[in-house]
Each structure stands twice: as structure tokens, then as C-alpha cells.
Motif scaffolding. Structure first.
Motif, PDB file in Angstrom:
ATOM      1  N   SER A  42     -21.417 -37.575 -30.104  1.00 17.69           N
ATOM      2  CA  SER A  42     -21.167 -37.476 -28.707  1.00 17.69           C
ATOM      3  C   SER A  42     -22.280 -37.085 -28.137  1.00 17.69           C
ATOM      4  CB  SER A  42     -19.932 -36.700 -28.313  1.00 17.69           C
ATOM      5  OG  SER A  42     -20.226 -35.386 -28.592  1.00 17.69           O
ATOM      6  N   GLY A  44     -22.871 -34.725 -25.893  1.00 19.84           N
ATOM      7  CA  GLY A  44     -23.000 -33.360 -25.468  1.00 19.84           C
ATOM      8  C   GLY A  44     -23.727 -32.721 -27.033  1.00 19.84           C
ATOM      9  N   TYR A  47     -27.201 -33.808 -27.765  1.00 19.11           N
ATOM     10  CA  TYR A  47     -28.360 -32.776 -27.006  1.00 19.11           C
ATOM     11  C   TYR A  47     -28.535 -31.490 -27.267  1.00 19.11           C
ATOM     12  CZ  TYR A  47     -31.021 -36.938 -25.551  1.00 19.11           C
ATOM     13  OH  TYR A  47     -31.493 -38.061 -25.171  1.00 19.11           O
TER      14      TYR A  47
ATOM     15  N   TYR B  23     -24.965 -27.344 -16.761  1.00 19.15           N
ATOM     16  CA  TYR B  23     -25.746 -26.921 -17.643  1.00 19.15           C
ATOM     17  C   TYR B  23     -26.979 -26.029 -16.743  1.00 19.15           C
ATOM     18  CZ  TYR B  23     -24.629 -29.450 -21.440  1.00 19.15           C
ATOM     19  OH  TYR B  23     -24.048 -29.941 -22.596  1.00 19.15           O
ATOM     20  N   VAL B  35     -30.381 -37.474 -20.943  1.00 15.00           N
ATOM     21  CA  VAL B  35     -28.939 -37.809 -21.148  1.00 15.00           C
ATOM     22  C   VAL B  35     -28.374 -38.806 -20.175  1.00 15.00           C
ATOM     23  CG1 VAL B  35     -26.653 -36.658 -20.868  1.00 15.00           C
ATOM     24  CG2 VAL B  35     -28.561 -35.358 -22.051  1.00 15.00           C
ATOM     25  N   LEU B  39     -26.093 -42.169 -21.410  1.00 17.48           N
ATOM     26  CA  LEU B  39     -25.047 -42.435 -21.101  1.00 17.48           C
ATOM     27  C   LEU B  39     -24.790 -43.806 -20.683  1.00 17.48           C
ATOM     28  CD1 LEU B  39     -23.787 -39.223 -19.246  1.00 17.48           C
ATOM     29  CD2 LEU B  39     -23.202 -40.007 -21.368  1.00 17.48           C
ATOM     30  N   ARG B  47     -14.944 -39.191 -22.669  1.00 19.15           N
ATOM     31  CA  ARG B  47     -15.099 -38.426 -23.844  1.00 19.15           C
ATOM     32  C   ARG B  47     -16.575 -37.774 -23.822  1.00 19.15           C
ATOM     33  NH1 ARG B  47     -17.661 -40.103 -29.098  1.00 19.15           N
ATOM     34  NH2 ARG B  47     -17.126 -38.644 -30.489  1.00 19.15           N
ATOM     35  N   ALA B  48     -17.285 -38.681 -23.371  1.00 11.12           N
ATOM     36  CA  ALA B  48     -18.669 -38.284 -23.244  1.00 11.12           C
ATOM     37  C   ALA B  48     -19.136 -37.031 -22.383  1.00 11.12           C
ATOM     38  CB  ALA B  48     -20.003 -39.413 -22.952  1.00 11.12           C
ATOM     39  N   SER B  51     -17.701 -33.961 -23.741  1.00 14.60           N
ATOM     40  CA  SER B  51     -18.349 -33.446 -24.638  1.00 14.60           C
ATOM     41  C   SER B  51     -19.678 -32.711 -24.112  1.00 14.60           C
ATOM     42  CB  SER B  51     -18.790 -34.584 -25.623  1.00 14.60           C
ATOM     43  OG  SER B  51     -20.012 -34.077 -26.282  1.00 14.60           O
ATOM     44  N   LEU B  52     -19.942 -33.223 -23.016  1.00 16.16           N
ATOM     45  CA  LEU B  52     -21.317 -32.483 -22.271  1.00 16.16           C
ATOM     46  C   LEU B  52     -20.743 -31.281 -21.821  1.00 16.16           C
ATOM     47  CD1 LEU B  52     -23.103 -35.679 -20.618  1.00 16.16           C
ATOM     48  CD2 LEU B  52     -23.985 -33.877 -22.123  1.00 16.16           C
ATOM     49  N   HIS B  55     -20.330 -28.509 -24.220  1.00 16.13           N
ATOM     50  CA  HIS B  55     -21.518 -27.790 -24.776  1.00 16.13           C
ATOM     51  C   HIS B  55     -22.321 -27.094 -23.682  1.00 16.13           C
ATOM     52  CE1 HIS B  55     -20.624 -30.420 -28.111  1.00 16.13           C
ATOM     53  NE2 HIS B  55     -21.306 -29.577 -29.051  1.00 16.13           N
TER      54      HIS B  55
END
Lengths: 108, 317
Positions: A42, A44, A47, B23, B35, B39, B47-48, B51-52, B55
Motif C-alpha cells: 500500500s 503508506g 513510503y 504527517y 505520494v 495515488l 485502502r490507500a 494505509s497512509l 503510517h
């Protein structure tokens, strides 16, 4: 709870392995890993890994004219990948040898 | 297809903006465009974005070394931890006002309940440790910046540095004056207990005045902490004073988080065990207080941990 047995697919190693072929940007890395190693990273995760690998000097960014900045493996990254893949190869060899000896089966 | 493509791109862009907003600024500056491009290329969806977002916390807690210099990380962590600490201190003051400082016989009886009594003791001890840690780590750095700002004749930075002294003083003077103007006859005041500034339970001021004073108090706490944070960014101090402050901030954040946890235990205990007419059964108060404490404690701990990690790294010659 199901145990995860696919933890070998460590995302940093997958990214290093992808960049061992040629410099790639983020999307190209995810595509290559999905096609050749069967793992979907994915955005996230990718990166987070890229940032960590760059921080440790295992990969480095290349100049880019657009937003898709490519990365390449450094000499330290190549050494790290060689060490880790050697270790994985040892595990794989032992597992296949024992499967053949005790179960008469091992994937080629 | 031609109609869906722009919509997908817009959706990916919105998702990216929202998720990337979580972030740290240095991370966004370095990887944000990449990023967004990823995308757009991959037709990103929920989902992406999830996920971002997932994290983003490690990106705050374990910042990549190549994105920040060591002193810069310590200064940024100190500034953020300072504001979160000030918010926790404000929440602790509200807790004291609404729980510990109540002088009614019911409140005094409840304070002898083992769980509540222990929570009060842990709260008091942790607050004392937190204040001592802030003094031990913050005063040397504050003095160093104050000397630097005075020597360089930088009045804005001097004003920022004086905020932790001036803003609470103005707030206390203003709130005392307001309480004096709007005070109602006290329904019940325990003679040996010092009269608090705003005692909601004893009927000194009305609930809306109390709420206004609380909101103004939080604003004062944030401004008080933001002043030195801004001075840190502008004066860019370095060296042992910053390292000491980063370590002390870790202790202060941990102690204040412990105080917050103890206050939550006491607040839940009061909610459960207090008699029906004791005034501790307002569910909305817990619903506001608990998440506020958890959020402020989380931010304080994560920021302080970043600062400590940076302080432990060897200084670059």
C-alpha cells in the motif's frame, strides 16, 4: 487468530529487490513487486519503507523533472540485500532438502 | 471511462490531502508530491488513504533522520510537547476544581474511598513531579534563550518568552475580577478550605461563567506554551540546554500522562460511587474529559519520545 506465515515478505527487502534491477519511482516499485513477487504494497507502507531505507543510506533519490522521483539502490543497499537474500536462500535450501527427505515432496 | 477518470483523480487527490495532512511537515515536504503522484497512478481509494493514515503515527514517533537535523527535531518536539503539556495542565486544573477542591461533606466522604483516595495521591504526586521536571529542564533553556534574545535585541522573541509569565498572570487577574463581579452568595463554604477562584459546586458563579473561564483558561495555557515554542523556532538554540530540556520534557510528559490517568480513574470512580445528588453523574463531562486527556497525553508522550530519541543520538561534529 491465524498466524501469519508470510512475514518473510518483509517490505524493505521487497523494495530493495525491486530496485536491484533498475531505478524506479513509487508506482513502478509497487507494480514490479506485485508482478514479480506477488505482494501488493500500500502507499503508506511503501513510503514508510522508502523513508526508512533512504534514512539508512540503502537507497537514494535521483533527480526528477516531475513528481515521480525515482530511487536507486546504493552500494550499502546492495550489500544488505545480498546478505539478507543469502540468509533466505539458506532457509529455503534447508526447508526444501528436509521436505524432500521426510515427505518426498518439495517445490522446484 | 473518460468521465470517471477525472473523478477518480479528484477523489485520489482529496484522499491524499486528508491522509497526508496527518504527517509531519518535513515528511510532507519531502514525500508529499510523490505520494500524490502514486495515488493518481494507482487509482487510490480508501485502502490507500487508511494505509497512509496508519503510517502517519510512526512517522511522528520515529521521524526519519535524513528529514531533520538533531537539534531541529529536539526543538520541534519540545514545542509540541509543551503545548500538549499545557493542555494537560489545564485539564488537571479543571479536574482539581470539579473533584478534589469540592468542600461538600459528600465529596470529602468520597475522597476517602480507597480507589479515589489512591487516585488523588497518584495525581498529586505526578503533578508535582511534572512541574519539577518542567522547572528543571525548562528554566535553563528559557534563561539561555532570554539572554540570547536580549543580547540580539529581538523584542518579538522576548515577548514570546515572557508569555508563560505574562499570560497566566493576566488570566488570573481577569478571572479573579470577573468572579468578583458575577459572584453569587456561596451556598456552602468549608471554613478551613481556601476558597477557590471559581467554585461551581458551591454556587459561587454560574455554569456559563465557569465554562467561559475554563475555555479562556485553555486558550491562555496554549498561548503560554506556544510563546516559548515560537521562540525556539526563531532563536534555534542548541547544545546541552536543549538536550536537558528534551529529557526533562520526557519525564514531564510521562508524569502528566500518569496524572491524567489517575484523574480518569478518580472521575470514573466518582461517577460510579457518588450518591445520586452529589453532582458527579453528568455523563457528558466524562465523555468530554476522557478523550481530551487521552489525546493530549498521547501527543505529549509521542512528541517527548521524539525529543528523547533525538537527544540520545550522538551530536554531529
Amino acid at each position: 487468530m491465524r498466524d501469519r506465515l508470510d512475514r518473510w515478505a518483509d517490505p524493505p527487502l521487497l523494495v530493495l529487490a525491486s530496485l536491484a534491477e533498475e531505478p524506479r519511482h513509487g508506482y513502478a516499485i509497487t507494480q514490479d513487486i506485485a508482478e514479480t513477487m506477488g505482494v501488493r504494497l500500500s502507499a503508506g507502507t511503501l513510503y514508510a519503507v522508502i523513508s526508512r531505507l533512504e534514512s539508512r543510506g540503502l537507497i537514494e533519490p535521483l533527480e526528477s523533472n516531475d513528481r515521480r522521483r525515482p530511487y536507486r539502490l546504493t552500494a550499502a543497499g546492495a550489500r544488505e540485500l545480498a546478505e539478507q537474500s543469502e540468509r533466505m536462500h539458506q532457509v529455503s535450501s534447508v526447508a526444501q532438502r528436509r521436505l524432500r527427505a521426510n515427505y518426498g515432496w518439495a517445490r522446484a | 471511462m473518460s468521465v470517471r477518470q477525472p473523478r477518480q483523480a479528484r477523489g485520489a487527490d482529496v484522499l491524499a490531502r486528508v491522509a497526508l495532512g496527518l504527517y509531519p511537515p518535513a515528511w510532507r515536504a519531502r514525500h508529499g508530491d510523490e505520494v500524490r503522484a502514486l495515488l493518481e497512478d494507482s487509482g487510490a481509494g480508501v485502502r490507500a488513504a487508511v494505509s497512509l493514515a496508519w503510517h502517519a503515527l510512526p512517522a511522528w514517533a520515529w521521524p526519519a533522520r535524513h528529514l531533520h537535523d538533531r537539534p531541529g527535531r529536539m526543538r520541534a518536539s519540545l514545542a509540541t510537547a509543551g503545548i500538549a503539556w499545557a493542555l494537560l495542565a489545564g485539564l488537571a486544573a479543571v479536574f482539581v476544581q470539579l473533584a478534589q477542591a469540592q468542600g461538600s461533606s459528600q465529596a470529602l466522604t468520597l475522597a476517602r474511598h480507597p480507589v479515589i483516595q489512591w487516585s488523588y495521591w497518584v495525581f498529586d504526586g505526578a503533578v508535582i513531579i511534572a512541574v519539577l521536571a518542567v522547572a528543571a529542564g525548562g528554566v535553563p533553556l528559557w534563561l539561555r534563550m532570554f539572554r540570547d534574545a536580549r543580547a540580539a535585541r529581538r523584542p518579538r522573541e522576548l515577548a514570546c518568552l515572557l508569555a508563560p509569565v505574562a499570560v497566566p498572570a493576566v488570566y488570573l487577574a481577569a478571572s479573579t475580577a470577573i468572579v468578583g463581579l458575577v459572584r453569587q452568595p456561596a451556598a456552602r463554604v468549608v471554613p478551613w478550605q481556601p476558597r477557590p477562584v471559581a467554585d461551581l459546586a458551591n454556587g459561587m458563579i454560574g455554569p456559563w461563567w465557569f465554562l467561559a473561564l475554563v475555555v479562556a483558561g485553555f486558550a491562555a495555557a496554549v498561548v503560554s506554551a506556544a510563546g516559548p515554542g515560537l521562540a525556539l523556532r526563531r532563536l534555534r538554540p542548541d547544545g546541552p540546554a536543549v538536550v536537558l530540556a528534551a529529557r526533562a520534557a520526557g519525564l514531564a510528559a510521562a508524569a502528566m500522562a500518569l496524572a491524567g490517568a489517575a484523574s480518569i480513574v478518580a472521575a470514573v470512580g466518582l461517577y460510579r460511587w457518588a450518591p445520586a445528588d452529589a453532582g458527579y453523574h453528568e455523563g457528558w463531562q466524562l465523555a468530554v474529559y476522557l478523550p481530551a486527556v487521552l489525546l493530549a497525553a498521547g501527543v505529549a508522550l509521542v512528541s517527548a519520545a521524539r525529543g528523547i530519541r533525538a537527544a540520545r543520538e550522538p551530536a554531529v561534529a
